[in-house]
Scaffold this motif. Sequence first.
Motif, PDB file in Angstrom:
ATOM      1  N   LEU A  90     -16.137 -19.687   9.626  1.00 12.53           N
ATOM      2  CA  LEU A  90     -16.468 -19.358   8.225  1.00 12.53           C
ATOM      3  C   LEU A  90     -17.964 -19.459   7.972  1.00 12.53           C
ATOM      4  N   PHE A 108     -10.237 -19.273   2.475  1.00  9.85           N
ATOM      5  CA  PHE A 108     -11.200 -18.371   3.120  1.00  9.85           C
ATOM      6  C   PHE A 108     -11.614 -17.261   2.156  1.00  9.85           C
ATOM      7  N   ILE A 118      -8.601 -15.845  10.271  1.00  8.60           N
ATOM      8  CA  ILE A 118      -9.175 -17.195  10.186  1.00  8.60           C
ATOM      9  C   ILE A 118      -8.154 -18.280  10.544  1.00  8.60           C
ATOM     10  N   LEU A 176      -5.031 -21.644   4.346  1.00 12.97           N
ATOM     11  CA  LEU A 176      -6.370 -21.374   4.895  1.00 12.97           C
ATOM     12  C   LEU A 176      -6.865 -19.991   4.473  1.00 12.97           C
ATOM     13  N   LEU A 228     -10.312 -20.332  13.111  1.00  7.36           N
ATOM     14  CA  LEU A 228     -10.934 -21.647  13.002  1.00  7.36           C
ATOM     15  C   LEU A 228     -10.461 -22.561  14.138  1.00  7.36           C
ATOM     16  N   ALA A 229      -9.308 -22.262  14.693  1.00  8.41           N
ATOM     17  CA  ALA A 229      -8.782 -23.082  15.789  1.00  8.41           C
ATOM     18  C   ALA A 229      -9.597 -22.864  17.065  1.00  8.41           C
TER      19      ALA A 229
END
Lengths: 270, 270
Positions: free
Chosen positions: B172, B212, B198, B208, B165-166
């Motif tokens: 997602l 997820f 993730i 996270l 996600l970074a």
Amino acid sequence: MILIGEKINGSIPSCGRAIAQRDEGWIRRLARIQEDAQADYLDCCASVKDGELETLRWLTGIVQDETDTPLCLDSPDPRVCVGAMEFCRKPGIVNSASLEPGKTEVIFPAVAGTSWSCIVLLSGEQGIPRTAADRLENFRRLMDRAAKAGVDAGRLYVDPLVESLAVNPESLTVFAETCRGIRQLCPQVHITSGLSNISFGLPMRRTLNLAFAVLAMEAGMDSAIADPTNPELMGAIFAAQALLGQDEYCMEYIGAWREGRFGPTGGKKG
Amino acid sequence: MILIGEKINGSIPSCGRAIAQRDEGWIRRLARIQEDAQADYLDCCASVKDGELETLRWLTGIVQDETDTPLCLDSPDPRVCVGAMEFCRKPGIVNSASLEPGKTEVIFPAVAGTSWSCIVLLSGEQGIPRTAADRLENFRRLMDRAAKAGVDAGRLYVDPLVESLAVNPESLTVFAETCRGIRQLCPQVHITSGLSNISFGLPMRRTLNLAFAVLAMEAGMDSAIADPTNPELMGAIFAAQALLGQDEYCMEYIGAWREGRFGPTGGKKG
């Protein structure tokens, strides 16, 4: 996510005792920790048999003396909710209206044309509808009444209602379907919910509540009546925001962690 | 949920050391705790530069001596995966095929007509596609090859692939869209994923990863390569199953809690 702190509620035994004994320090502490945890509103529910309005005058006075966070006035009696609005130094939320006789008739005119918001429950004359279609029919009727009373849709916090999974295995799926229907019919309303009804009667309630929060956010819920001092829950909420594309490059997630809002030590020591 | 235990993997430093030192006790312990935690498969990844097949012979021998759980043979080299199949006393999963040249050509004929399953990654010749549409195009091509090779769709574990996600804020949402597309095109395949990519580069990774897992399950994921001994994660997985209507009246959730698979003390003391 718009967080309505749930901890000042007379139906919680420890808080009920504090209210009965007019334990000002206890209430101040509940207000303080929730403001420090960045609640957007503080729910105030007296939950007393007699003298509810006077109790709310005492309760809201202390909370507003201790904090600057706006209040969510919580009573089953719409006249008590509306009566307590005048105790408040800034606009908050009335909790709650529904199709139950006497609710919208009293509450909608009181919030119309003001900066107050209002929670509306999708229960009908016969309690909580089983299907999403029936809940959405109640939503349409409530929106119709709000429009006629001059209440902006953007000031409504719609609660689709949650039954325990132990009673209704389709509880989350019906809730989610209702959320998606609401978002389609009227994108500008807020959707809110308590997070703990889902787990009533089941073990490890906080595990279910946390997964419920994540799935409800995926379905469109943008507010919750919850405990902002619960780091596990707050972590899940910030994580879900980031995952669902509501927090670009995880800036809020990282910021909340740095502030110690979740994580065993938080970013404060990290 | 079909759980592939991830702990026997040479790329995890402590396990890598155990493999280098041929520390049989360490490997036995990793196998034992994952079988006790009810993993459905045990991933075995040597992650060594030289002698990978011989290392896998040693590794799979110990794991199968200690447990009865079928294996997931994990190597970037398809010939090593296929070569290690003969070390196995019962059919497991080959991890993994993809459109990368030489992968399906070696693996699909080896698993066709057997009771083995196979993980297929949706990466293409140019790495991980950005969009769900491109991942689904890779899915169609892989399904076409599987059909031609005589591999049943029900034996495939499709990994839609997850970026951090970074790096990709839509990680997602693209993953979920890909899952929904797969379920529409071919309901009988399994969908699997690791849970930790993730959160790469972000703080409080397990928070996270857990959210997820819940959201990926909502999108149709029915398997995960994960740590079955992580009680927080297992609680979230059982909670999500119950919430998503895959566990009527929470029987599995309550059973798992009673067995101590999640919860601080578990039902064992509850």
